[in-house]
Design a protein around this motif. Structure first.
Motif, PDB file in Angstrom:
ATOM      1  N   VAL A  12       2.281  -9.931  -7.181  1.00 12.50           N
ATOM      2  CA  VAL A  12       2.670  -8.836  -6.511  1.00 12.50           C
ATOM      3  C   VAL A  12       1.808  -7.511  -6.781  1.00 12.50           C
ATOM      4  CG1 VAL A  12       4.678  -6.699  -6.107  1.00 12.50           C
ATOM      5  CG2 VAL A  12       5.145  -9.394  -6.656  1.00 12.50           C
ATOM      6  N   VAL A  13       1.268  -6.754  -5.723  1.00  7.63           N
ATOM      7  CA  VAL A  13       0.384  -5.802  -5.813  1.00  7.63           C
ATOM      8  C   VAL A  13       1.010  -4.517  -5.467  1.00  7.63           C
ATOM      9  CG1 VAL A  13      -1.957  -4.622  -5.326  1.00  7.63           C
ATOM     10  CG2 VAL A  13      -1.699  -7.216  -5.923  1.00  7.63           C
ATOM     11  N   ALA A  14       0.865  -3.345  -6.150  1.00  5.67           N
ATOM     12  CA  ALA A  14       1.539  -2.233  -5.564  1.00  5.67           C
ATOM     13  C   ALA A  14       0.704  -1.018  -5.794  1.00  5.67           C
ATOM     14  CB  ALA A  14       2.943  -1.851  -5.797  1.00  5.67           C
ATOM     15  N   ALA A  15       0.325  -0.125  -5.048  1.00  2.70           N
ATOM     16  CA  ALA A  15      -0.309   1.208  -5.321  1.00  2.70           C
ATOM     17  C   ALA A  15       0.426   1.855  -6.345  1.00  2.70           C
ATOM     18  CB  ALA A  15      -0.433   2.082  -4.212  1.00  2.70           C
ATOM     19  N   LYS A  16       1.816   1.925  -6.255  1.00  2.00           N
ATOM     20  CA  LYS A  16       2.560   2.698  -7.271  1.00  2.00           C
ATOM     21  C   LYS A  16       3.953   1.700  -7.672  1.00  2.00           C
ATOM     22  CE  LYS A  16       1.988   7.334  -6.275  1.00  2.00           C
ATOM     23  NZ  LYS A  16       2.594   8.646  -5.741  1.00  2.00           N
ATOM     24  N   MET A  17       3.707   1.074  -9.001  1.00  2.00           N
ATOM     25  CA  MET A  17       4.705  -0.120  -9.365  1.00  2.00           C
ATOM     26  C   MET A  17       5.606   0.542 -10.132  1.00  2.00           C
ATOM     27  SD  MET A  17       4.325  -3.358  -9.536  1.00  2.00           S
ATOM     28  CE  MET A  17       3.037  -4.247  -9.539  1.00  2.00           C
ATOM     29  N   MET A  67       0.737  -1.200   0.073  1.00  2.00           N
ATOM     30  CA  MET A  67       0.071   0.105  -0.129  1.00  2.00           C
ATOM     31  C   MET A  67       0.727   1.127  -0.170  1.00  2.00           C
ATOM     32  SD  MET A  67      -2.808  -1.233   2.566  1.00  2.00           S
ATOM     33  CE  MET A  67      -3.906   0.282   2.571  1.00  2.00           C
ATOM     34  N   GLY A  68       1.581   1.342  -1.145  1.00  2.00           N
ATOM     35  CA  GLY A  68       2.395   2.421  -1.250  1.00  2.00           C
ATOM     36  C   GLY A  68       3.210   2.201  -2.364  1.00  2.00           C
ATOM     37  N   ALA A  69       4.631   2.807  -2.484  1.00  2.00           N
ATOM     38  CA  ALA A  69       5.233   2.746  -3.928  1.00  2.00           C
ATOM     39  C   ALA A  69       6.288   1.647  -3.620  1.00  2.00           C
ATOM     40  CB  ALA A  69       6.157   4.065  -4.043  1.00  2.00           C
ATOM     41  N   LEU A  70       6.383   0.919  -4.935  1.00  5.06           N
ATOM     42  CA  LEU A  70       7.343  -0.163  -4.935  1.00  5.06           C
ATOM     43  C   LEU A  70       8.470   0.465  -5.817  1.00  5.06           C
ATOM     44  CD1 LEU A  70       8.581  -2.885  -4.604  1.00  5.06           C
ATOM     45  CD2 LEU A  70       7.269  -3.807  -6.561  1.00  5.06           C
ATOM     46  N   LYS A  71       9.542   0.706  -5.217  1.00  2.19           N
ATOM     47  CA  LYS A  71      10.796   1.355  -5.865  1.00  2.19           C
ATOM     48  C   LYS A  71      11.969   0.385  -5.867  1.00  2.19           C
ATOM     49  CE  LYS A  71       9.039   6.027  -5.649  1.00  2.19           C
ATOM     50  NZ  LYS A  71       9.532   7.390  -5.121  1.00  2.19           N
ATOM     51  N   GLU A  83       7.848   7.879 -15.846  1.00  2.00           N
ATOM     52  CA  GLU A  83       6.630   8.333 -15.170  1.00  2.00           C
ATOM     53  C   GLU A  83       6.111   7.269 -13.864  1.00  2.00           C
ATOM     54  OE1 GLU A  83       3.249   6.439 -17.621  1.00  2.00           O
ATOM     55  OE2 GLU A  83       4.625   7.617 -19.087  1.00  2.00           O
ATOM     56  N   GLU A  84       5.524   7.845 -13.110  1.00  2.00           N
ATOM     57  CA  GLU A  84       4.994   6.964 -12.012  1.00  2.00           C
ATOM     58  C   GLU A  84       3.684   6.375 -12.503  1.00  2.00           C
ATOM     59  OE1 GLU A  84       4.664   8.941  -8.129  1.00  2.00           O
ATOM     60  OE2 GLU A  84       6.962   9.503  -8.030  1.00  2.00           O
ATOM     61  N   SER A  85       3.641   5.252 -12.010  1.00  2.00           N
ATOM     62  CA  SER A  85       2.028   4.692 -12.521  1.00  2.00           C
ATOM     63  C   SER A  85       0.928   5.527 -11.519  1.00  2.00           C
ATOM     64  CB  SER A  85       1.872   3.167 -12.231  1.00  2.00           C
ATOM     65  OG  SER A  85       2.253   3.071 -10.553  1.00  2.00           O
ATOM     66  N   VAL A  86      -0.302   5.774 -12.139  1.00  2.00           N
ATOM     67  CA  VAL A  86      -1.162   6.405 -11.450  1.00  2.00           C
ATOM     68  C   VAL A  86      -2.358   5.683 -10.802  1.00  2.00           C
ATOM     69  CG1 VAL A  86      -0.766   8.514 -13.019  1.00  2.00           C
ATOM     70  CG2 VAL A  86      -2.384   6.514 -13.772  1.00  2.00           C
ATOM     71  N   GLU A  87      -2.251   4.286 -11.039  1.00  2.00           N
ATOM     72  CA  GLU A  87      -3.398   3.423 -10.483  1.00  2.00           C
ATOM     73  C   GLU A  87      -2.419   2.085  -9.968  1.00  2.00           C
ATOM     74  OE1 GLU A  87      -6.181   1.575 -13.134  1.00  2.00           O
ATOM     75  OE2 GLU A  87      -4.870   1.471 -14.519  1.00  2.00           O
ATOM     76  N   THR A  88      -3.217   1.709  -8.880  1.00  2.00           N
ATOM     77  CA  THR A  88      -2.542   0.235  -8.421  1.00  2.00           C
ATOM     78  C   THR A  88      -2.498  -0.958  -9.640  1.00  2.00           C
ATOM     79  OG1 THR A  88      -3.710   0.889  -6.323  1.00  2.00           O
ATOM     80  CG2 THR A  88      -2.962  -1.633  -6.482  1.00  2.00           C
ATOM     81  N   GLU A  89      -1.450  -1.615  -9.589  1.00  2.00           N
ATOM     82  CA  GLU A  89      -1.106  -2.527 -10.552  1.00  2.00           C
ATOM     83  C   GLU A  89      -0.932  -3.782  -9.797  1.00  2.00           C
ATOM     84  OE1 GLU A  89       0.329  -0.429 -14.600  1.00  2.00           O
ATOM     85  OE2 GLU A  89       1.546  -0.184 -12.872  1.00  2.00           O
ATOM     86  N   CYS A  90      -0.832  -4.726 -10.582  1.00  2.00           N
ATOM     87  CA  CYS A  90      -0.687  -6.082 -10.201  1.00  2.00           C
ATOM     88  C   CYS A  90       0.654  -7.024 -11.177  1.00  2.00           C
ATOM     89  CB  CYS A  90      -1.826  -6.913  -9.677  1.00  2.00           C
ATOM     90  SG  CYS A  90      -2.766  -7.455 -11.596  1.00  2.00           S
ATOM     91  N   ALA A  91       1.402  -7.800 -10.611  1.00  2.00           N
ATOM     92  CA  ALA A  91       2.301  -8.609 -11.464  1.00  2.00           C
ATOM     93  C   ALA A  91       2.187  -9.847 -11.424  1.00  2.00           C
ATOM     94  CB  ALA A  91       3.839  -8.141 -11.023  1.00  2.00           C
TER      95      ALA A  91
END
Length: 228
Positions: free
Chosen positions: A161-166, A142-146, A187-195
């Motif tokens: 893997v699910v991240a609010a910012k992937m 529930m945050g940024a995965l960097k 660019e930062e992802s603007v929506e929650t994504e999954c891998a």
């Protein structure tokens, strides 16, 4: 004449399965197993036959398991494929509980830091560049995965893997690896994504909505253990 057989042998396409009575004493069981294995040994010849042992609701210690295996192995043409029991040891029960538990962790994973859990991980915070999160199951951030995320790290190909910012530096699921596409740097992802791993064993990053169809089990949230 014995009214109940303590060892029942059934032939399968893979070899032989021995069904062991779980109500008799271990010594009685062993005695009949020796007799049955001698009888099988007299009849069988030629190629190796795989033997599966089903112990039912009997708990077999490591010592007893090895004793049964040795007894079968001594007969020519017989090799033990596996010994199965319906009874879990305490260690197995604890491991099963841990692997099916969701561990939640609040806070940022900084560079050089590694967070590893045996089951699912719910991280309430970011993973900084140089930070690593690992889970035997799924990873929900529930945050940024960097940094680096490694889901299914003990070989679970169904993990996600699910991240609010992937924006990972590296994604891993089971033994598969996917370095981050260049777009994450721009660019930062603007929506929650999954891998997840697709049918061709590639790690794919997609909209969160696809998970509902790909991994329907994830929606049955079982609750879990919280750790600071």
């Amino acid at each position: 004449m014995k009214t109940k057989q303590n060892v029942v042998i059934k032939g399968t396409k893979d070899g032989l399965t021995l069904h062991l009575n779980d109500k008799c004493s271990y010594d009685e069981l062993l005695e009949e197993l020796k007799e049955k294995m001698d009888a099988v040994n007299d009849q069988e010849s030629g190629s190796m036959i795989k033997v599966t042992v089903q112990a039912g609701n009997r708990y077999l210690s490591e010592e007893h398991t090895e004793e049964i295996k040795d007894l079968i192995r001594k007969r020519k043409n017989l090799e033990v494929d596996s010994v199965k029991s319906n009874v879990l040891t305490m260690e197995e029960a604890v491991r099963w509980k841990e692997e099916n538990e969701i561990v939640s962790h609040s806070g940022r994973i900084r560079s050089g830091q590694v967070l590893e859990v045996p089951g699912d991980l719910l991280l309430i915070g970011d993973v900084n560049p140089g930070g690593t999160v690992m889970a035997g199951g799924n990873i929900f951030i529930m945050g940024a995965l960097k940094g680096v995320a490694h889901a299914g790290c003990y070989g679970n190909n169904e993990a996600v893997v699910v991240a609010a910012k992937m924006m990972p530096s590296q994604l891993r699921i089971s033994q598969y690896l996917n370095r981050a596409p260049d777009r994450y740097e721009e660019e930062e992802s603007v929506e929650t994504e999954c891998a997840y791993i697709d049918d061709s064993n590639q790690i794919v990053v997609d909209r969160l909505q696809v998970l509902r169809h790909l991994r329907p089990d994830i929606s049955t949230f079982k609750g879990g253990h919280h750790s600071g």
